[in-house]
Enzyme design. Structure first.
Site, mmCIF file in Angstrom:
data_model
loop_
_atom_site.group_PDB
_atom_site.id
_atom_site.type_symbol
_atom_site.label_atom_id
_atom_site.label_comp_id
_atom_site.label_asym_id
_atom_site.label_seq_id
_atom_site.Cartn_x
_atom_site.Cartn_y
_atom_site.Cartn_z
ATOM 1 N N TYR A 288 0.836 -1.211 0.000
ATOM 2 C CA TYR A 288 0.000 0.000 0.000
ATOM 3 C C TYR A 288 0.864 1.252 0.000
ATOM 4 C CZ TYR A 288 -4.170 2.751 0.984
ATOM 5 O OH TYR A 288 -5.221 3.640 0.923
ATOM 6 N N TYR A 338 -5.338 5.486 -7.579
ATOM 7 C CA TYR A 338 -5.561 5.367 -6.137
ATOM 8 C C TYR A 338 -7.035 5.118 -5.894
ATOM 9 C CZ TYR A 338 -5.486 6.066 -1.132
ATOM 10 O OH TYR A 338 -5.613 5.873 0.224
#
Ligand SMILES: [Zn+2]
Lengths: 383, 138
Positions: A288, A338
């Site tokens: 992440y 994103y």
């Protein structure tokens, strides 16, 4: 029941919409497109779906998705909190539901219009839930500010430099340059661009921050037996974990004994305990990357190197294809899209199917992680 | 500027701060300090608390310099204002977020961010109920 989850379920379908700074369709429409694409990829009829999982921040709820796609009776649904920390847990919840017989076909999804929609932190009215009374009045307003604080301390404590953060940004950008679906396709990044870019929250600059994207993604989880009859090779959920460390305070973690060991450490301990292999056996990682600084912290947390060694780990092309740990091979949140980390899950699946645009030859194991700095989750996938 | 939205747990901190006192919640049974405030002690689960007066001395643990886009009132002061995490000298695991300012009552953009250093000694002062941190000569 130890190990009951191990390889008991598999991801058999993935679906994605286009990624863009701005898409015309509403979030609900995008969600339905991604879910239907994932079911089509799996070769499973929408009428067979009986489980849903998404994020608490997802604005389209499972009632709407189920109704729109024509799902049958749904017997399991779940929403995971903490923004990007929830990504892997959506799959983990479905895997647990399927493995324990609560459902047979689960769909996890995330649809988001962060590129064209409002930033949550620009709304003064929602600036101050009570945990924020200790941070926001002082002007610590955005996730970039909150993580920038940890980044500077990390750099101070371990001699990490902006060049280390650049290594992370560059690896993601290089992979996006190979991925036609990525927002940063055909847009190379140089060290000079990085070093001269504008600040967002010193010590984090523009390229240390993820993109603002519209898009939706989904994946389908079924039992291992069913998985063998699907259209695509199964990608097994080998191990899964969530992590909410002792004395954690969301996004900041400043009040732990050791703020630089965040939720990743907690999730990792459980993740590896249940796995047949360890960090050295991971062929490719999807970590992440809302901010570059989360990557060295996660490399340490998930055991790829020792404490304080995460920055040095990025040297010498370690995160590039052919390196020690190819990273975020679709481009990640920094350079593909994103969408709260869900593209890291679908990219992990592509790697283990052998269909990534930046394929790691023979990749058979993949770590996928959710947001570090908030209550998090992680998956070990295997082919 | 944003004002703290206090809850019942946090209210004593802000009430003391408004009187110019930096107090941290502690357990009346086992003595452990805790932050942020909460109903019971994570060490011994006691619901009895006491608010302990701190010396007000600390060290900069880390800091950032935010640049726009920011909420308007903060954007007007950026990129000259800093936000720091300060570790209390009396209780190093208790850390407070705040701004380092040049002198008591000075605005939050009164210190050149280039002069900030991790480890720099600071002392608390109050701007209304908001704790601020003034550099100390080490
Ligand atoms: Zn106690």
């Amino acid at each position: 029941m130890t190990g009951a989850l191990k390889d008991a379920t598999a991801i058999v379908g993935i679906g994605e919409t286009r990624f863009a700074r701005q898409l015309a369709e509403p979030e609900k429409t995008l969600a339905c497109r991604a879910v239907l694409a994932a079911l089509d990829d799996a070769g499973i009829s929408p009428a067979e779906v009986d489980a849903f999982a998404s994020y608490t921040m997802e604005e389209t709820d499972e009632v709407e998705v189920a109704k729109a796609i024509g799902a049958g009776d749904v017997t399991f649904f779940s929403k995971v909190g903490y923004g990007g920390g929830g990504s892997c847990a959506t799959v983990a919840h479905l895997a647990a539901a399927v493995a324990t017989g609560q459902a047979t076909v689960g769909v996890a999804w995330r649809s988001r219009k962060r590129g064209s929609g409002p930033r949550p932190w620009t709304n003064t009215a929602v600036q101050l839930p009570t945990p924020a009374q200790w941070t926001r009045p002082h002007g610590l307003l955005r996730p970039a500010d909150e993580i920038g604080m940890l980044a500077r301390r990390y750099m101070h404590e371990y001699g990490a430099t902006r060049d280390h953060l650049f290594n992370v940004a560059l690896a993601c950008r290089n992979r996006a340059n190979q991925n036609p679906a990525a927002i940063m396709y055909e847009r190379p990044l140089t060290r000079e661009m990085y070093m001269t870019s504008r600040w967002i929250s010193e010590p984090l600059c523009l390229f240390d921050n993820c993109l603002e994207t519209d898009g939706a993604l989904a994946c389908v989880v079924v039992g291992a037996e069913r998985a063998r009859d699907c259209r695509r090779p199964p990608v097994y959920v080998h191990s899964a974990a969530q992590g909410l460390p002792a004395q954690h305070h969301g996004m900041v973690n400043y009040w732990n004994d050791d703020p630089l060991t965040g939720p990743a450490w907690t999730a990792a301990r459980h993740l590896w305990k249940r796995a047949d292999f360890g960090p050295d056996d991971v062929d490719v990682a999807q970590i992440y990357d809302a901010f570059t600084a989360l990557v060295p912290l996660s490399l340490e947390g998930y055991g790829f190197c020792g404490r304080g060694e995460g920055a040095a780990f990025t040297e010498g092309g370690a995160l590039e294809i052919g390196g020690r740990l190819p990273l975020n091979t679709g481009g990640g949140g920094l350079s593909e899209a994103y969408v709260h980390g869900f593209n890291l899950i679908t990219e992990g699946v592509k790697q283990l199917r052998g269909t990534s645009t930046a394929q790691v030859p023979g990749a058979a194991t993949c770590l996928v992680t959710a947001g570090e700095g908030v209550p998090t989750s992680a998956l070990l996938l295997r082919s | 500027m944003l004002e703290p939205v206090t809850d019942e747990d946090g209210a004593p901190f802000w009430a003391y701060a408004a009187r110019g006192e930096l107090r941290v919640q502690g357990c009346a049974r086992c003595g452990e300090l805790r932050f942020p405030p909460r109903p019971c002690c994570p060490h011994c689960q006691s619901f009895d608390d006491e608010w302990r007066l701190m010396s007000g001395r600390g060290r900069v643990w880390s800091y950032v310099v935010p640049h726009p886009p920011l909420l308007p009132a903060y954007a007007a002061l950026a990129p000259r204002y800093n936000v720091a995490v300060v570790e209390l000298a009396d209780a190093p695991r208790i850390r407070l977020v705040g701004n380092v300012v040049a002198a008591p009552g000075a605005p939050i953009d009164s210190v050149d961010p280039a002069r900030l250093r991790i480890g720099a000694p600071v002392r608390v002062s109050f701007d209304g109920a908001l704790p601020r941190w003034v550099p100390e000569r080490s």
